[in-house]
Design an enzyme around this catalytic site. Structure first.
Site, short mmCIF file in Angstrom:
data_model
loop_
_atom_site.label_atom_id
_atom_site.label_comp_id
_atom_site.label_asym_id
_atom_site.label_seq_id
_atom_site.Cartn_x
_atom_site.Cartn_y
_atom_site.Cartn_z
N ALA A 19 0.93 -1.26 -0.17
CA ALA A 19 0.07 -0.01 -0.01
C ALA A 19 1.06 1.33 0.00
O ALA A 19 0.15 2.41 -0.02
CB ALA A 19 -0.85 -0.07 1.29
N ARG A 34 6.69 -2.34 3.31
CA ARG A 34 8.11 -2.02 4.10
C ARG A 34 8.27 -0.61 4.51
O ARG A 34 8.90 -0.21 5.28
CB ARG A 34 9.43 -2.60 3.47
CG ARG A 34 9.42 -4.12 3.12
CD ARG A 34 10.55 -4.40 1.97
NE ARG A 34 10.33 -3.74 0.85
CZ ARG A 34 11.08 -3.75 -0.38
NH1 ARG A 34 12.13 -4.37 -0.19
NH2 ARG A 34 10.74 -3.23 -1.36
N SER A 83 -1.64 -10.02 -13.41
CA SER A 83 -0.94 -9.35 -14.49
C SER A 83 -1.72 -9.96 -15.90
O SER A 83 -1.82 -11.06 -15.85
CB SER A 83 0.50 -9.33 -14.27
OG SER A 83 1.08 -8.73 -15.73
N TYR A 115 8.74 -13.98 -13.16
CA TYR A 115 7.77 -13.18 -12.86
C TYR A 115 6.37 -13.72 -13.57
O TYR A 115 5.55 -13.79 -13.04
CB TYR A 115 8.12 -11.86 -13.31
CG TYR A 115 6.82 -10.89 -13.28
CD1 TYR A 115 6.60 -10.35 -11.71
CD2 TYR A 115 6.17 -10.11 -14.24
CE1 TYR A 115 5.47 -9.47 -11.62
CE2 TYR A 115 5.20 -9.50 -13.97
CZ TYR A 115 4.64 -9.04 -12.60
OH TYR A 115 3.87 -8.34 -12.59
N PRO A 147 -3.64 -6.32 -14.81
CA PRO A 147 -3.44 -4.98 -15.54
C PRO A 147 -2.37 -5.42 -16.47
O PRO A 147 -1.32 -6.37 -16.54
CB PRO A 147 -2.57 -4.14 -14.29
CG PRO A 147 -2.75 -4.78 -12.93
CD PRO A 147 -2.96 -6.34 -13.38
N1 LIG Z 1 3.19 -1.66 -12.79
C1 LIG Z 1 3.00 -2.46 -13.62
O1 LIG Z 1 3.11 -2.26 -14.87
C2 LIG Z 1 2.28 -3.67 -13.14
C3 LIG Z 1 1.45 -4.82 -14.24
C4 LIG Z 1 1.03 -5.76 -13.92
C5 LIG Z 1 0.72 -6.12 -12.64
N2 LIG Z 1 1.42 -5.45 -11.74
C6 LIG Z 1 1.26 -5.84 -10.09
O2 LIG Z 1 0.64 -4.96 -9.59
C7 LIG Z 1 1.19 -5.11 -8.02
C8 LIG Z 1 1.57 -3.86 -7.44
O3 LIG Z 1 2.74 -3.09 -8.25
P1 LIG Z 1 2.85 -1.60 -8.69
O4 LIG Z 1 2.96 -1.64 -10.13
O5 LIG Z 1 1.95 -0.83 -7.99
O6 LIG Z 1 4.44 -1.37 -8.27
P2 LIG Z 1 4.83 -0.57 -7.10
O7 LIG Z 1 4.70 0.90 -7.12
O8 LIG Z 1 6.40 -0.99 -7.29
O9 LIG Z 1 4.34 -1.06 -5.79
C9 LIG Z 1 4.88 -2.56 -5.08
C10 LIG Z 1 4.33 -2.22 -3.74
O10 LIG Z 1 4.66 -3.53 -3.29
C11 LIG Z 1 5.43 -3.39 -1.91
N3 LIG Z 1 6.37 -4.41 -1.75
C12 LIG Z 1 7.46 -4.70 -2.40
N4 LIG Z 1 8.34 -5.45 -2.05
C13 LIG Z 1 7.78 -5.69 -0.55
C14 LIG Z 1 8.10 -6.49 0.47
N5 LIG Z 1 9.17 -7.37 0.72
N6 LIG Z 1 7.31 -6.42 1.71
C15 LIG Z 1 6.28 -5.69 1.79
N7 LIG Z 1 5.85 -4.93 0.67
C16 LIG Z 1 6.60 -4.88 -0.67
C17 LIG Z 1 5.75 -2.02 -2.23
O11 LIG Z 1 6.29 -1.25 -0.79
P3 LIG Z 1 7.60 -1.17 0.01
O12 LIG Z 1 8.87 -0.84 -1.23
O13 LIG Z 1 7.59 0.05 0.67
O14 LIG Z 1 8.03 -2.48 0.59
C18 LIG Z 1 4.78 -1.38 -2.76
O15 LIG Z 1 3.98 -0.97 -1.92
C19 LIG Z 1 2.37 -6.08 -8.28
O16 LIG Z 1 1.91 -7.32 -7.52
C20 LIG Z 1 2.72 -6.04 -9.50
O17 LIG Z 1 3.24 -7.39 -10.03
C21 LIG Z 1 2.06 -4.47 -11.91
#
Ligand SMILES: NC(=O)c1ccc[n+]([C@@H]2O[C@H](COP(=O)([O-])OP(=O)(O)OC[C@H]3O[C@@H](n4cnc5c(N)ncnc54)[C@H](OP(=O)(O)O)[C@@H]3O)[C@@H](O)[C@H]2O)c1
Length: 265
Positions: A16, A40, A144, A157, A187
């Site tokens: 979040a 984190r 995804s 991934y 997404p």
């Molecule tokens: N962006 C894209 O193009 C895309 C496309 C398809 C699917 N997704 C999926 O969407 C989801 C959200 O990703 P996002 O695009 O919003 O990316 P993001 O902005 O990098 O957000 C990822 C979130 O996961 C948290 N996280 C990562 N490692 C963690 C850990 N070890 N422990 C606790 N929290 C952790 C991060 O917080 P901290 O770093 O503060 O821990 C952050 O809040 C993911 O599952 C991703 O695979 C993304």
């Protein structure tokens, strides 16, 4: 417990602190959900909690924790119990990807990805299912469009997201009789910190159609509240997924490898 001894029923959102998870938190707070925010980055979670409180919503429960560690599920459950809270909506959103040839990338980092994207998501789903069933709640798992195909250049991934889609659809059926809905959000490219962590060049993002994290979060929230099993965000992504069965692997895999093996930093 709350002041009157009642259990506080929360929507728990992993990941979040930014991107799709933070926008889901903003939307859900506005829609009246009481939240638990998990990631984190304690500072980013605290800032989001303040933003939500200033909207006139109850202060979210903030739980800073590294979810990739095997003990994380138990520690999260203990933090909720200590706060007198139970999960009624679970949003499994935290996740990351790594771009590059699997044999060239750090093996430990790729196993960490499985720990977060797969192990933790499964742990939280099974751990909190009894509470979610008691409150006839909901589960939203963020997969995804990568879940629909193998991904040379991001092999681990894509495989983790295939797990998330498969597990979510099966659980949606298993939990149907209990009144709990399970929604899988798929997404495509979304403008967040995901690409930087994955090692995808910024120039790549400029070339591909990208959605905002707010639009993706809206789409996921609406689908979850409607009890839909699966939602693919955006017309181009829907079309791409619909065409996949007509493209043989012998054509698809080299194309993907060509695109994805070149673009990492
Ligand atoms: N962006 C894209 O193009 C895309 C496309 C398809 C699917 N997704 C999926 O969407 C989801 C959200 O990703 P996002 O695009 O919003 O990316 P993001 O902005 O990098 O957000 C990822 C979130 O996961 C948290 N996280 C990562 N490692 C963690 C850990 N070890 N422990 C606790 N929290 C952790 C991060 O917080 P901290 O770093 O503060 O821990 C952050 O809040 C993911 O599952 C991703 O695979 C993304």
């Amino acid at each position: 417990m709350t002041g009157d001894g009642e259990i506080r029923r929360l929507a728990l959102i992993t990941g979040a602190s930014g991107g799709i998870g933070a926008d889901l938190a903003r939307i859900m707070a506005r829609e009246g959900h009481d939240l638990a925010l998990v990631a984190r980055s304690a500072d980013k979670l605290a800032a989001l909690a303040l933003e939500i409180t200033s909207m006139g919503r109850p202060p979210p429960l903030v739980i800073p924790i590294d979810l990739a560690r095997p003990a994380a599920g138990g520690e999260l459950a203990a933090a909720l119990t200590a706060a007198g809270a139970q999960v009624s909506i679970l949003v499994n959103n935290a996740g990351f990807g790594l771009n590059g040839a699997a044999v060239a990338l750090d093996p430990a980092a790729q196993l960490e990805m499985i720990d977060l994207n797969v192990r933790l998501l499964t742990d939280l789903t099974l751990r909190f299912a009894p509470d979610i069933i008691r409150s006839r709640g909901r589960i939203l798992n963020v997969a995804s469009v990568a879940s629909f195909l193998p991904g040379p250049g991001m092999a681990v991934y894509y495989a983790t997201k295939a797990f998330v889609r498969s597990f979510s659809l099966a659980m949606s059926e298993e939990l149907k009789a209990s009144g709990v809905t399970v929604t899988c959000l798929c997404p495509g490219f979304t403008a967040t910190a995901f690409q930087a962590r994955a090692g995808i060049e910024a120039a790549t993002m400029a070339r591909v159609p990208t959605m905002s994290s707010l639009a993706v979060a809206h789409s996921g929230y609406r689908a979850m509240m409607a009890g839909r099993r699966l939602v693919i965000t955006g017309f181009a992504n829907k079309l791409g997924v619909a065409l996949l069965p007509f493209i043989p692997d012998s054509l698809l895999l080299p194309i993907l490898a060509g695109l994805q093996m070149k673009r990492h930093v």
